[in-house]
Enzyme design. Structure first.
Site, PDB file in Angstrom:
ATOM      1  N   ASP A 145       8.393  26.741 -46.966  1.00  0.00           N
ATOM      2  CA  ASP A 145       7.127  27.294 -46.491  1.00  0.00           C
ATOM      3  C   ASP A 145       6.658  28.448 -47.397  1.00  0.00           C
ATOM      4  OD1 ASP A 145       7.514  26.285 -43.248  1.00  0.00           O
ATOM      5  OD2 ASP A 145       9.255  26.593 -44.507  1.00  0.00           O
ATOM      6  N   HIS A 172      11.112  27.924 -38.906  1.00  0.00           N
ATOM      7  CA  HIS A 172      10.509  26.901 -39.780  1.00  0.00           C
ATOM      8  C   HIS A 172       9.791  25.960 -38.812  1.00  0.00           C
ATOM      9  CE1 HIS A 172       9.930  23.754 -42.714  1.00  0.00           C
ATOM     10  NE2 HIS A 172      10.626  22.902 -41.992  1.00  0.00           N
TER      11      HIS A 172
HETATM   12  P1  NAI Z   1      15.011   9.871 -43.286  1.00  0.00           P
HETATM   13  O1  NAI Z   1      14.906   9.179 -41.985  1.00  0.00           O
HETATM   14  O2  NAI Z   1      14.346   9.289 -44.482  1.00  0.00           O
HETATM   15  O3  NAI Z   1      16.553  10.110 -43.653  1.00  0.00           O
HETATM   16  C1  NAI Z   1      17.503  10.518 -42.730  1.00  0.00           C
HETATM   17  C2  NAI Z   1      18.783   9.761 -43.045  1.00  0.00           C
HETATM   18  O4  NAI Z   1      19.840  10.276 -42.223  1.00  0.00           O
HETATM   19  C3  NAI Z   1      18.702   8.254 -42.747  1.00  0.00           C
HETATM   20  O5  NAI Z   1      18.922   7.539 -43.956  1.00  0.00           O
HETATM   21  C4  NAI Z   1      19.803   8.011 -41.718  1.00  0.00           C
HETATM   22  O6  NAI Z   1      20.462   6.786 -41.889  1.00  0.00           O
HETATM   23  C5  NAI Z   1      20.727   9.182 -41.981  1.00  0.00           C
HETATM   24  N1  NAI Z   1      21.629   9.510 -40.869  1.00  0.00           N
HETATM   25  C6  NAI Z   1      21.341   9.578 -39.544  1.00  0.00           C
HETATM   26  N2  NAI Z   1      22.440   9.919 -38.853  1.00  0.00           N
HETATM   27  C7  NAI Z   1      23.448  10.076 -39.743  1.00  0.00           C
HETATM   28  C8  NAI Z   1      24.818  10.436 -39.651  1.00  0.00           C
HETATM   29  N3  NAI Z   1      25.377  10.716 -38.460  1.00  0.00           N
HETATM   30  N4  NAI Z   1      25.542  10.501 -40.780  1.00  0.00           N
HETATM   31  C9  NAI Z   1      24.996  10.223 -41.984  1.00  0.00           C
HETATM   32  N5  NAI Z   1      23.693   9.880 -42.135  1.00  0.00           N
HETATM   33  C10 NAI Z   1      22.936   9.810 -41.037  1.00  0.00           C
HETATM   34  O7  NAI Z   1      14.464  11.355 -43.031  1.00  0.00           O
HETATM   35  P2  NAI Z   1      13.991  12.397 -44.132  1.00  0.00           P
HETATM   36  O8  NAI Z   1      12.532  12.287 -44.349  1.00  0.00           O
HETATM   37  O9  NAI Z   1      14.914  12.330 -45.283  1.00  0.00           O
HETATM   38  O10 NAI Z   1      14.216  13.779 -43.345  1.00  0.00           O
HETATM   39  C11 NAI Z   1      15.523  14.201 -43.027  1.00  0.00           C
HETATM   40  C12 NAI Z   1      15.473  15.460 -42.184  1.00  0.00           C
HETATM   41  O11 NAI Z   1      15.008  16.562 -42.965  1.00  0.00           O
HETATM   42  C13 NAI Z   1      14.520  15.356 -40.978  1.00  0.00           C
HETATM   43  O12 NAI Z   1      15.114  15.985 -39.859  1.00  0.00           O
HETATM   44  C14 NAI Z   1      13.311  16.166 -41.444  1.00  0.00           C
HETATM   45  O13 NAI Z   1      12.558  16.679 -40.370  1.00  0.00           O
HETATM   46  C15 NAI Z   1      14.008  17.254 -42.239  1.00  0.00           C
HETATM   47  N6  NAI Z   1      13.165  18.005 -43.167  1.00  0.00           N
HETATM   48  C16 NAI Z   1      13.411  19.345 -43.246  1.00  0.00           C
HETATM   49  C17 NAI Z   1      12.668  20.136 -44.081  1.00  0.00           C
HETATM   50  C18 NAI Z   1      12.967  21.589 -44.137  1.00  0.00           C
HETATM   51  O14 NAI Z   1      12.295  22.350 -44.868  1.00  0.00           O
HETATM   52  N7  NAI Z   1      13.951  22.066 -43.391  1.00  0.00           N
HETATM   53  C19 NAI Z   1      11.588  19.581 -44.913  1.00  0.00           C
HETATM   54  C20 NAI Z   1      11.464  18.148 -44.810  1.00  0.00           C
HETATM   55  C21 NAI Z   1      12.222  17.400 -43.939  1.00  0.00           C
END
Ligand code: NAI
Length: 310
Positions: A145, A172
């Protein structure tokens, strides 16, 4: 300099790509419960090896936690239809707890960076569950951010983004706020800069719209393309580099407060000194009265989410 990335989705894979190019890690392990996805991402990333600095990129498993320097958790599940935010939070909390159990079982001494949302609440879940110290587990917080904030200020002011020093603090999420009192362009406070460049006339509205742009960035990008991944990938490289290179960088990561800013037992973002030992120090900035109130408001919003988990 081994980094384990848990979750090989949009954020995890993009971070892996950016980290590989940065040269900061010598080994990257990618873990996902979807094994095919992890295999596919690692194959694709590995085919770029002739063009990266030297490193190895592998599909990992829990045993990789044992000798990792940093573990970055991006694993999570998306909201299902009909599911409330609280249901989603509970599901992601149990995913984080499961991963922390594996990390503890492997007697890992890594620094753990939580990225999965809601990042502040899940950082606290990981801390409570593991009973590790706050220096070793923290969230990516508002590093992203703050980068967005710097970008929008630079666009508005016509100044190189690297000359803009500015921070978004608190949650956040929706209750985050801009710390205008700390904002400066090459050491010149934003108020002074606005005044000396004759920009004060519409500044109240323009400053509000800069912050609105920051706050709505994720919503807009997700509407357009389904996920945010590039800037967060870079923000994570910044954090992980600070650890691997022991660079003592000041970053707005999500840290559990212990009395700083008059707040206790809640994770949110304030400036922290980050080095090889994780969070070396929580810095207490001289916030304005309104900013202090905004920080306390963020803390009460987050406390409510934590209570929802009980
Ligand atoms: P995504 O759905 O593309 O990837 C998440 C992955 O986690 C999936 O491939 C899934 O199979 C895997 N997964 C689920 N449970 C699991 C487990 N127990 N062990 C191993 N792998 C597991 O989602 P994306 O877009 O990559 O986002 C991931 C997270 O990051 C979301 O919660 C999103 O909100 C967050 N995020 C945080 C940001 C930040 O600044 N803190 C910025 C952008 C996203």
């Amino acid at each position: 300099r081994k980094v384990v990335i848990v979750g090989a989705g949009a954020v995890g894979a993009t971070f892996a790509y950016a980290l590989a190019q940065s040269g900061a890690a010598s080994n990257i392990s990618l873990i996902d419960q979807n094994q095919n996805l992890a295999e596919g991402q690692v194959a694709d990333l590995s085919h770029g090896l002739p063009f990266y600095p030297s490193l190895s990129i592998e599909v990992g498993d829990a045993t990789d936690y044992s000798d990792a320097n940093v573990i970055v958790i991006t694993a999570g599940s998306a909201q299902r239809s009909g599911e409330t935010r609280l249901d989603l939070l509970k599901r992601n909390a149990s995913i984080i707890e499961g991963i922390m159990d594996d990390i503890i079982e492997q007697q890992s001494r890594a620094i753990v960076v939580i990225v999965t949302n809601p990042v502040d609440v899940l950082t606290q879940v990981a801390l409570n569950h593991s009973r590790w110290s706050r220096s070793h587990i923290f969230g990516s917080g508002t590093v992203l951010d703050s980068a967005r904030f710097r970008y929008f200020i630079s666009q508005e002011m016509g100044v190189d983004v690297k000359s803009v020093h500015a921070y978004i603090l608190g949650e956040h999420g929706d209750s985050e706020f801009p710390a205008w009192s700390l904002t400066n362009l090459g050491g010149v406070s934003i108020q002074q800069y606005v005044q000396s460049n004759g920009l004060q006339e519409h500044w109240p509205e323009r400053s509000r719209s800069i912050f609105e742009a920051v706050k709505n960035s994720a919503y807009h990008i997700i509407d357009y393309k389904g996920a945010t991944n590039f800037a967060v990938g870079q923000a994570l490289v910044r954090i992980v580099k600070a650890i691997l290179r022991d660079s003592h960088s000041i970053l707005t990561v999500s840290v559990k407060l212990k009395g700083e800013y008059g707040l206790n037992d809640i994770c949110l973002s304030v400036p922290c000194l980050v080095s090889k030992d994780g969070i070396e120090k929580v810095l207490v900035a001289n916030l304005s009265k309104e900013e202090q109130q905004a920080l306390h408001h963020s803390a009460s919003v987050l406390k409510q989410s934590m209570e929802g988990l009980l």
